[in-house]
Each structure stands twice: as C-alpha cells, then as structure tokens.
Design a protein around this motif. Structure first.
Motif, PDB file in Angstrom:
ATOM      1  N   ARG A 167      -2.353  12.929  -8.029  1.00  0.00           N
ATOM      2  CA  ARG A 167      -2.269  13.880  -6.920  1.00  0.00           C
ATOM      3  C   ARG A 167      -1.337  13.315  -5.847  1.00  0.00           C
ATOM      4  O   ARG A 167      -1.772  12.659  -4.905  1.00  0.00           O
ATOM      5  CB  ARG A 167      -3.656  14.145  -6.345  1.00  0.00           C
ATOM      6  N   PRO A 168      -0.032  13.567  -5.989  1.00  0.00           N
ATOM      7  CA  PRO A 168       0.931  13.065  -4.997  1.00  0.00           C
ATOM      8  C   PRO A 168       0.684  13.602  -3.594  1.00  0.00           C
ATOM      9  O   PRO A 168       1.201  13.032  -2.616  1.00  0.00           O
ATOM     10  CB  PRO A 168       2.281  13.558  -5.543  1.00  0.00           C
ATOM     11  N   ASP A 169      -0.095  14.688  -3.488  1.00  0.00           N
ATOM     12  CA  ASP A 169      -0.380  15.257  -2.172  1.00  0.00           C
ATOM     13  C   ASP A 169      -1.610  14.634  -1.524  1.00  0.00           C
ATOM     14  O   ASP A 169      -2.028  15.051  -0.438  1.00  0.00           O
ATOM     15  CB  ASP A 169      -0.576  16.775  -2.282  1.00  0.00           C
ATOM     16  N   ALA A 170      -2.210  13.624  -2.162  1.00  0.00           N
ATOM     17  CA  ALA A 170      -3.412  12.995  -1.616  1.00  0.00           C
ATOM     18  C   ALA A 170      -3.100  12.257  -0.315  1.00  0.00           C
ATOM     19  O   ALA A 170      -1.989  11.739  -0.125  1.00  0.00           O
ATOM     20  CB  ALA A 170      -4.009  12.029  -2.631  1.00  0.00           C
ATOM     21  N   ILE A 171      -4.088  12.207   0.561  1.00  0.00           N
ATOM     22  CA  ILE A 171      -4.002  11.408   1.786  1.00  0.00           C
ATOM     23  C   ILE A 171      -4.488   9.998   1.470  1.00  0.00           C
ATOM     24  O   ILE A 171      -5.560   9.826   0.883  1.00  0.00           O
ATOM     25  CB  ILE A 171      -4.865  12.023   2.902  1.00  0.00           C
ATOM     26  N   TYR A 172      -3.710   9.004   1.867  1.00  0.00           N
ATOM     27  CA  TYR A 172      -4.094   7.616   1.625  1.00  0.00           C
ATOM     28  C   TYR A 172      -4.801   7.075   2.863  1.00  0.00           C
ATOM     29  O   TYR A 172      -4.265   7.107   3.976  1.00  0.00           O
ATOM     30  CB  TYR A 172      -2.861   6.776   1.322  1.00  0.00           C
ATOM     31  N   SER A 173      -6.009   6.570   2.677  1.00  0.00           N
ATOM     32  CA  SER A 173      -6.784   5.987   3.767  1.00  0.00           C
ATOM     33  C   SER A 173      -6.771   4.471   3.637  1.00  0.00           C
ATOM     34  O   SER A 173      -7.213   3.921   2.629  1.00  0.00           O
ATOM     35  CB  SER A 173      -8.228   6.502   3.708  1.00  0.00           C
ATOM     36  N   GLY A 174      -6.274   3.781   4.664  1.00  0.00           N
ATOM     37  CA  GLY A 174      -6.269   2.327   4.624  1.00  0.00           C
ATOM     38  C   GLY A 174      -5.195   1.734   5.514  1.00  0.00           C
ATOM     39  O   GLY A 174      -4.195   2.386   5.810  1.00  0.00           O
ATOM     40  N   SER A 175      -5.421   0.493   5.915  1.00  0.00           N
ATOM     41  CA  SER A 175      -4.469  -0.194   6.788  1.00  0.00           C
ATOM     42  C   SER A 175      -3.729  -1.313   6.066  1.00  0.00           C
ATOM     43  O   SER A 175      -3.090  -2.145   6.690  1.00  0.00           O
ATOM     44  CB  SER A 175      -5.205  -0.750   8.016  1.00  0.00           C
ATOM     45  N   PHE A 176      -3.842  -1.341   4.733  1.00  0.00           N
ATOM     46  CA  PHE A 176      -3.101  -2.306   3.928  1.00  0.00           C
ATOM     47  C   PHE A 176      -2.961  -1.777   2.510  1.00  0.00           C
ATOM     48  O   PHE A 176      -3.617  -0.804   2.125  1.00  0.00           O
ATOM     49  CB  PHE A 176      -3.805  -3.671   3.915  1.00  0.00           C
ATOM     50  N   LEU A 177      -2.109  -2.424   1.728  1.00  0.00           N
ATOM     51  CA  LEU A 177      -1.935  -2.114   0.312  1.00  0.00           C
ATOM     52  C   LEU A 177      -2.419  -3.304  -0.514  1.00  0.00           C
ATOM     53  O   LEU A 177      -2.098  -4.458  -0.202  1.00  0.00           O
ATOM     54  CB  LEU A 177      -0.471  -1.835  -0.014  1.00  0.00           C
ATOM     55  N   TRP A 178      -3.162  -3.024  -1.566  1.00  0.00           N
ATOM     56  CA  TRP A 178      -3.631  -4.099  -2.436  1.00  0.00           C
ATOM     57  C   TRP A 178      -2.469  -4.857  -3.077  1.00  0.00           C
ATOM     58  O   TRP A 178      -2.582  -6.040  -3.404  1.00  0.00           O
ATOM     59  CB  TRP A 178      -4.554  -3.553  -3.524  1.00  0.00           C
ATOM     60  N   SER A 179      -1.341  -4.191  -3.252  1.00  0.00           N
ATOM     61  CA  SER A 179      -0.185  -4.871  -3.850  1.00  0.00           C
ATOM     62  C   SER A 179       0.254  -6.053  -2.991  1.00  0.00           C
ATOM     63  O   SER A 179       0.646  -7.102  -3.516  1.00  0.00           O
ATOM     64  CB  SER A 179       0.972  -3.887  -4.031  1.00  0.00           C
ATOM     65  N   ASP A 180       0.174  -5.906  -1.660  1.00  0.00           N
ATOM     66  CA  ASP A 180       0.527  -7.017  -0.771  1.00  0.00           C
ATOM     67  C   ASP A 180      -0.458  -8.165  -0.909  1.00  0.00           C
ATOM     68  O   ASP A 180      -0.078  -9.339  -0.929  1.00  0.00           O
ATOM     69  CB  ASP A 180       0.553  -6.533   0.683  1.00  0.00           C
ATOM     70  N   VAL A 181      -1.752  -7.821  -0.988  1.00  0.00           N
ATOM     71  CA  VAL A 181      -2.787  -8.845  -1.106  1.00  0.00           C
ATOM     72  C   VAL A 181      -2.644  -9.600  -2.422  1.00  0.00           C
ATOM     73  O   VAL A 181      -2.735 -10.834  -2.465  1.00  0.00           O
ATOM     74  CB  VAL A 181      -4.185  -8.207  -0.997  1.00  0.00           C
ATOM     75  N   TRP A 182      -2.407  -8.857  -3.500  1.00  0.00           N
ATOM     76  CA  TRP A 182      -2.278  -9.475  -4.828  1.00  0.00           C
ATOM     77  C   TRP A 182      -1.023 -10.352  -4.911  1.00  0.00           C
ATOM     78  O   TRP A 182      -1.046 -11.423  -5.497  1.00  0.00           O
ATOM     79  CB  TRP A 182      -2.238  -8.376  -5.898  1.00  0.00           C
ATOM     80  N   ARG A 183       0.059  -9.893  -4.303  1.00  0.00           N
ATOM     81  CA  ARG A 183       1.304 -10.660  -4.352  1.00  0.00           C
ATOM     82  C   ARG A 183       1.175 -11.955  -3.544  1.00  0.00           C
ATOM     83  O   ARG A 183       1.706 -12.998  -3.930  1.00  0.00           O
ATOM     84  CB  ARG A 183       2.461  -9.803  -3.824  1.00  0.00           C
TER      85      ARG A 183
END
Length: 297
Positions: free
Chosen positions: A92-108
């Motif tokens: 669903r590209p129209d979804a609203i993303y809730s959050g103040s960070f991305l897990w990709s940053d944490v994992w990297r």
C-alpha cells in the motif's frame, strides 16, 4: 471508513502509541495487526477495534532479527497506517508511515552494509510516504526527509502542579523485552545504593515527587513528558542507535540526563530546571495524528 494499522513487533511502545491514536477515532472500524503479547499487556476493550495477531514476528531488535509480514487483505482498507514497518509500503504505497526513525538506519549502524537495510531504503525512497513523527526526537534519514508531519509529543499534559518538588521515590522501569542484563544490573545497583534514602520501585507507579530511571524508548519518555517526571536515561553500548539517540535528546531537551550503564549513578540533578523544560514541549500529538488519518485528499 475502514482503517488497517500494522504494528512493529518490537516492544510495547508501537502498540501503545497506536492505541492512543485510535482513542481519538471512536467511530471508525479499525483492524490492528499486532503481537499477542502486545495485546495482552494492555488488554484493550473498545468495540470499534479488531485485533489480528501475527503468526511470526516482523522486527525484533532484542533478538537482532527480522521475520516476515503477512498483510492479509490490505486492499480492503480505506486508510492504512504502518507503525515503523516500511514493508507495508510495498503493498500500500498510500499508507501513512508512523515513526521517528527507520529500522534500516538502526540495522546499518549495528551490522554495517546489509541487504535488509538496502531493500528497506529502496521501498521507502521509491514510495516517499507521508511520515508522522516527533521532530524533537527524529533521527537518521528522517531528519532531512521532506514529506513528514511533526505532531510533537503524543500525550496530553497530565501534570499536577505542586509548589515544591522533594524527591521521595526512584522508579526503575525494566525494558519491556529485557534487552541486556546490564540494565537490570544497574537497577539493582541503584537500589542497593539508595534504598535507605528513598522509596524504590520497579513498577510504573508515580508520585508527585518521583524520578524515573529508564531505558529511553519513546513510549516511556512520552509517559514522563505527560506527567513532567524527571528522567535518568540509561543507555548501553550494545543497544540500538535509536536508544542512544533518545538518551542524548533527553539531556539536550533538558528533561533529564543520560547515563551509560557502566558509569556511576549520582544524585541530585536539577529537578526544577527539568520541570521548566517540560513546559516548552509541543504536546497533544495523538489527536493531531488522528486528524491526519481522517483527512481526505
């Protein structure tokens, strides 16, 4: 309007946040996809909420792993909200993303270059979703991301004014998933050193003169913000970049101070200055979030 909400499997904060947003949407039919352990913690009883439990966890930082995500019949929803799950945007590209960070940053930050982070970033930047966040704590790629809405802190101000603060209770709040033994060991050390001088608790009980010692997840910080409870934000070298960032922000915002689990715990801290700093924060974000969901473009 029928709403679908997909919750990150990692801890209680993601689930609790969306419950509070949903409290401002009492007249909508809402499906919440979540972990059973998250539901059991809060046991929400609201007639308009339907809970669908995952068969497998999606992201679990405490286990340093990510699993699969079954989105079900996602196309039946008029609005979709994804709480810290970029994967939902594939469906669903129209979804609203809730959050103040991305897990990709944490994992990297933890593992260096890796396939998971690269795949997550490609989805996110191809879609460019609307992001609902708190600019006081946003970090990583989201810091300079343009398509975001700052709602500030989700909570209301539940502070009860008192003439003078006299610390009488130290509350140590164990991490919800017991991330590292170092946190527990630090709590026990603090109790040993201070139990003769203050009331001491490992439960979420609060007095007008309490200090919270926490692993600073955003949910716990928000609880403290609502009641203007001064914070000691513990962080461990082995923990995520998000937690280290939040501990730093607690100190920068003036609402407490950060402390590495290996450093000495000392009192006092300037409680009066902390109380004043809480007044500067932007609140009532859950209500603003609910309005973003109701908005029809």
């Amino acid at each position: 309007m029928k709403i679908g909400i997909y919750i990150c499997s990692n801890g209680y904060g993601h689930f609790h946040r969306m419950l509070q947003v949903c409290s401002n949407l009492p007249y909508y039919d809402i499906d919440i996809y979540c972990e059973r352990y998250q539901y059991n913690r809060f046991n929400p009883q609201r007639p308009n909420l339907n809970f669908i439990f995952y068969d497998e966890s999606n992201i679990r930082w405490d286990k340093k792993e990510f699993g699969s995500l079954d989105v079900g019949d996602i196309d039946k929803y008029d609005k979709v909200i994804t709480d810290n799950l970029v994967e939902v945007l594939k469906y669903r590209p129209d979804a609203i993303y809730s959050g103040s960070f991305l897990w990709s940053d944490v994992w990297r930050d933890r593992f260096g270059d890796n396939k998971f982070s690269d795949e997550q970033d490609k989805i996110f930047h191809d879609v460019k979703p609307k992001v609902i966040c708190n600019d006081d704590v946003v970090f990583g790629q989201l810091k300079d991301y343009e398509n975001k809405v700052n709602i500030g802190w989700g909570c209301k101000d539940d502070f009860k004014d008192i003439k003078e603060f006299n610390l009488d209770t130290i509350v140590c709040v164990p991490p919800s998933l017991n991330y590292t033994d170092e946190y527990t060991e630090k709590f026990l050390e603090i109790r040993e050193d201070y139990q003769n001088d203050f009331n001491f608790s490992f439960n979420l009980n609060h007095t007008e003169n309490s200090l919270f010692v926490i692993r600073p997840g955003l949910g716990m910080i928000t609880t403290c913000v609502a009641k203007r409870i001064p914070i000691i934000a513990l962080w461990a070298d082995e923990d995520s970049s998000e937690i280290k960032h939040l501990a730093k922000r607690v100190e920068e915002l003036g609402i407490g101070r950060r402390l590495n689990v290996y450093d000495d715990f000392e009192l006092p801290m300037n409680i009066d200055e902390c109380r004043e700093s809480f007044k500067k924060l932007k609140l009532n974000g859950y209500k603003k979030f609910a309005k973003e969901i109701q908005y029809v473009e």
